[in-house]
Design a protein around this motif. Structure first.
Motif, PDB file in Angstrom:
ATOM      1  N   ASN A   1      -1.235  -6.057   1.986  1.00 53.78           N
ATOM      2  CA  ASN A   1      -0.890  -5.792   0.586  1.00 53.78           C
ATOM      3  C   ASN A   1      -0.036  -4.531   0.510  1.00 53.78           C
ATOM      4  OD1 ASN A   1      -1.069  -5.988  -2.346  1.00 53.78           O
ATOM      5  ND2 ASN A   1      -2.448  -4.239  -2.242  1.00 53.78           N
ATOM      6  N   THR A   2       0.824  -4.468  -0.482  1.00 53.80           N
ATOM      7  CA  THR A   2       1.571  -3.248  -0.742  1.00 53.80           C
ATOM      8  C   THR A   2       1.152  -2.722  -2.110  1.00 53.80           C
ATOM      9  OG1 THR A   2       3.754  -2.259  -1.008  1.00 53.80           O
ATOM     10  CG2 THR A   2       3.575  -4.576  -1.615  1.00 53.80           C
ATOM     11  N   HIS A   3       0.878  -1.410  -2.167  1.00 59.66           N
ATOM     12  CA  HIS A   3       0.369  -0.800  -3.404  1.00 59.66           C
ATOM     13  C   HIS A   3       1.253   0.394  -3.758  1.00 59.66           C
ATOM     14  CE1 HIS A   3      -2.566   0.365  -6.424  1.00 59.66           C
ATOM     15  NE2 HIS A   3      -2.509   1.597  -5.959  1.00 59.66           N
TER      16      HIS A   3
ATOM     17  N   GLY B   1       5.097 -11.450 -10.067  1.00 60.41           N
ATOM     18  CA  GLY B   1       6.063 -10.889 -11.026  1.00 60.41           C
ATOM     19  C   GLY B   1       7.492 -11.046 -10.565  1.00 60.41           C
ATOM     20  N   SER B   2       8.245  -9.933 -10.609  1.00 64.10           N
ATOM     21  CA  SER B   2       9.699  -9.993 -10.369  1.00 64.10           C
ATOM     22  C   SER B   2      10.035 -10.353  -8.919  1.00 64.10           C
ATOM     23  CB  SER B   2      10.348  -8.661 -10.739  1.00 64.10           C
ATOM     24  OG  SER B   2       9.713  -7.610 -10.032  1.00 64.10           O
ATOM     25  N   GLY B   3       9.151 -10.041  -7.966  1.00 62.16           N
ATOM     26  CA  GLY B   3       9.399 -10.473  -6.594  1.00 62.16           C
ATOM     27  C   GLY B   3      10.481  -9.699  -5.866  1.00 62.16           C
ATOM     28  N   THR B   4      10.709  -8.434  -6.219  1.00 64.68           N
ATOM     29  CA  THR B   4      11.762  -7.684  -5.512  1.00 64.68           C
ATOM     30  C   THR B   4      11.314  -7.328  -4.097  1.00 64.68           C
ATOM     31  OG1 THR B   4      11.066  -5.514  -6.352  1.00 64.68           O
ATOM     32  CG2 THR B   4      12.712  -6.739  -7.644  1.00 64.68           C
ATOM     33  N   ASN B   5      10.019  -7.194  -3.878  1.00 65.60           N
ATOM     34  CA  ASN B   5       9.545  -6.979  -2.492  1.00 65.60           C
ATOM     35  C   ASN B   5       9.765  -8.248  -1.674  1.00 65.60           C
ATOM     36  OD1 ASN B   5       8.057  -4.278  -1.931  1.00 65.60           O
ATOM     37  ND2 ASN B   5       7.500  -4.795  -4.017  1.00 65.60           N
ATOM     38  N   LEU B   6       9.484  -9.391  -2.288  1.00 67.52           N
ATOM     39  CA  LEU B   6       9.767 -10.681  -1.634  1.00 67.52           C
ATOM     40  C   LEU B   6      11.257 -10.773  -1.315  1.00 67.52           C
ATOM     41  CD1 LEU B   6       9.380 -13.722  -0.876  1.00 67.52           C
ATOM     42  CD2 LEU B   6       9.679 -14.214  -3.321  1.00 67.52           C
TER      43      LEU B   6
ATOM     44  N   ILE C   1       9.668   4.301  -6.578  1.00 61.62           N
ATOM     45  CA  ILE C   1       8.653   3.934  -5.566  1.00 61.62           C
ATOM     46  C   ILE C   1       9.035   2.622  -4.894  1.00 61.62           C
ATOM     47  CG2 ILE C   1       6.261   3.160  -5.235  1.00 61.62           C
ATOM     48  CD1 ILE C   1       5.474   5.141  -7.495  1.00 61.62           C
ATOM     49  N   LYS C   2       9.510   1.666  -5.705  1.00 67.82           N
ATOM     50  CA  LYS C   2       9.843   0.350  -5.133  1.00 67.82           C
ATOM     51  C   LYS C   2      10.986   0.434  -4.123  1.00 67.82           C
ATOM     52  CE  LYS C   2       9.291  -3.367  -7.999  1.00 67.82           C
ATOM     53  NZ  LYS C   2       9.333  -4.140  -9.255  1.00 67.82           N
ATOM     54  N   ASP C   3      11.897   1.386  -4.328  1.00 70.73           N
ATOM     55  CA  ASP C   3      12.986   1.551  -3.336  1.00 70.73           C
ATOM     56  C   ASP C   3      12.389   1.873  -1.966  1.00 70.73           C
ATOM     57  OD1 ASP C   3      15.347   3.192  -5.586  1.00 70.73           O
ATOM     58  OD2 ASP C   3      14.963   1.077  -5.140  1.00 70.73           O
ATOM     59  N   VAL C   4      11.381   2.727  -1.958  1.00 72.55           N
ATOM     60  CA  VAL C   4      10.733   3.114  -0.691  1.00 72.55           C
ATOM     61  C   VAL C   4       9.833   1.983  -0.205  1.00 72.55           C
ATOM     62  CG1 VAL C   4       9.119   4.759   0.376  1.00 72.55           C
ATOM     63  CG2 VAL C   4      10.809   5.562  -1.303  1.00 72.55           C
ATOM     64  N   GLU C   5       9.121   1.397  -1.153  1.00 75.61           N
ATOM     65  CA  GLU C   5       8.138   0.346  -0.833  1.00 75.61           C
ATOM     66  C   GLU C   5       8.777  -0.871  -0.174  1.00 75.61           C
ATOM     67  OE1 GLU C   5       6.511  -1.410  -4.394  1.00 75.61           O
ATOM     68  OE2 GLU C   5       4.590  -1.619  -3.404  1.00 75.61           O
ATOM     69  N   ARG C   6       9.913  -1.282  -0.684  1.00 77.74           N
ATOM     70  CA  ARG C   6      10.579  -2.472  -0.130  1.00 77.74           C
ATOM     71  C   ARG C   6      10.976  -2.234   1.328  1.00 77.74           C
ATOM     72  NH1 ARG C   6      12.588  -3.217  -5.798  1.00 77.74           N
ATOM     73  NH2 ARG C   6      14.138  -1.586  -5.569  1.00 77.74           N
TER      74      ARG C   6
ATOM     75  N   LEU D   1       9.658   5.945 -12.466  1.00 74.36           N
ATOM     76  CA  LEU D   1       8.927   6.309 -11.240  1.00 74.36           C
ATOM     77  C   LEU D   1       8.645   5.065 -10.406  1.00 74.36           C
ATOM     78  CD1 LEU D   1       7.447   8.264  -9.394  1.00 74.36           C
ATOM     79  CD2 LEU D   1       5.486   8.171 -10.977  1.00 74.36           C
ATOM     80  N   HIS D   2       8.240   3.969 -11.053  1.00 74.11           N
ATOM     81  CA  HIS D   2       7.934   2.748 -10.303  1.00 74.11           C
ATOM     82  C   HIS D   2       9.181   2.224  -9.598  1.00 74.11           C
ATOM     83  CE1 HIS D   2       5.195  -1.064 -10.150  1.00 74.11           C
ATOM     84  NE2 HIS D   2       5.628  -0.699  -8.963  1.00 74.11           N
ATOM     85  N   GLU D   3      10.333   2.310 -10.255  1.00 68.92           N
ATOM     86  CA  GLU D   3      11.570   1.844  -9.598  1.00 68.92           C
ATOM     87  C   GLU D   3      11.862   2.679  -8.352  1.00 68.92           C
ATOM     88  OE1 GLU D   3      11.699  -1.403 -10.999  1.00 68.92           O
ATOM     89  OE2 GLU D   3      13.342  -0.901  -9.621  1.00 68.92           O
TER      90      GLU D   3
HETATM   91  C1  GRF Z   1       5.093  -3.528  -6.476  1.00 68.39           C
HETATM   92  O1  GRF Z   1       5.348  -2.152  -6.702  1.00 68.39           O
HETATM   93  C2  GRF Z   1       3.678  -3.719  -5.998  1.00 68.39           C
HETATM   94  O2  GRF Z   1       3.227  -2.664  -5.167  1.00 68.39           O
HETATM   95  C3  GRF Z   1       2.920  -3.696  -7.297  1.00 68.39           C
HETATM   96  O3  GRF Z   1       3.713  -4.426  -8.195  1.00 68.39           O
HETATM   97  C4  GRF Z   1       5.071  -4.308  -7.784  1.00 68.39           C
HETATM   98  C5  GRF Z   1       5.600  -5.698  -7.584  1.00 68.39           C
HETATM   99  O4  GRF Z   1       6.959  -5.619  -7.650  1.00 68.39           O
HETATM  100  N1  GRF Z   1       1.611  -4.296  -7.144  1.00 68.39           N
HETATM  101  P1  GRF Z   1       7.836  -6.935  -7.267  1.00 68.39           P
HETATM  102  O5  GRF Z   1       7.175  -8.118  -7.972  1.00 68.39           O
HETATM  103  O6  GRF Z   1       7.794  -7.070  -5.774  1.00 68.39           O
HETATM  104  O7  GRF Z   1       9.210  -6.613  -7.792  1.00 68.39           O
END
Ligand code: GRF
Length: 202
Positions: A109-111, A9-14, A172-177, A168-170
């Protein structure tokens, strides 16, 4: 260490990994991204890799006669880059036996939920619907289940009354990244052992 990152998808973790490595330097961070793979094309995650000058590949299920053949093709596409560690950062496919035989124990994996709560493709939506007051994200090794492998690290995120799934997902993603960048760097620099359900990073 050589990293291959898988996206859907958007790849913000990447992007968080790319930015950290650019800022810190691959040497100090302990890893470089040698390729980015996806199960579909036309996604921002691939565009981010291309902008960073990183080789990409796309392995689509529908291009293969069976799920096993797709799994073998994905394994080959990843193996071509000889990774030490494979990172699923929003990769939305379940890998099969051949991939796990090759990369099990080196596939992270990140969830976006606090496993074992809310596994699967809608962890954020499920936590919200359940009325959880806290949720968060989990970085774990992938095993032959869905989001069931040994947990490496977790981050907690409060659920707010006004939250909808994307808000909420946004958050979470701040913490996840940040969690993913920190965990991948430590695994790459320090090395680690998996002892049953425990992950020990040296
Ligand atoms: C992340 O929250 C990941 O945990 C979930 O989908 C999202 C992917 O976001 N499976 P991104 O593509 O890294 O922006």
């Amino acid at each position: 260490k050589r990293l291959v990152v898988l996206v859907s998808g958007s790849g913000t973790n990447l992007q968080a990994l790319l930015d950290e490595i650019a800022a810190t330097g691959a040497e100090a961070y302990g890893a470089e991204i040698v390729a980015v793979g996806a199960d579909r094309d036309g996604i921002e995650g691939l565009a981010r890799a291309e902008r960073a000058g990183i080789p990409t590949f796309v392995t689509k299920v529908r291009d293969h006669g069976s799920r096993e053949e797709w799994d073998a093709a994905l394994t080959g596409a990843v193996a071509a880059h000889e990774p030490d560690l494979v990172v699923s950062a929003g990769f939305m496919k379940i890998v099969g036996k051949e991939f796990l035989a090759r990369y099990g124990g080196r596939f992270v994996n990140t969830h976006p939920a606090l496993l074992p709560s809310f596994p699967g493709a809608h962890g954020v939506r499920d936590a919200l619907a359940y009325g959880a007051r806290v949720t968060g994200c989990t970085v774990h090794f992938v095993d032959d289940g869905v989001d069931t492998g040994p947990i490496i690290a977790q981050g907690v995120v409060e659920v707010r009354d006004e939250d909808d799934e994307s808000a909420l997902h946004e958050r979470i993603k701040d913490v996840e990244r940040r969690l993913l960048v920190e965990v991948v760097g430590r695994l790459a620099r320090n090395g680690y052992r998996i002892e049953g359900r425990k992950v020990v990073i040296q």
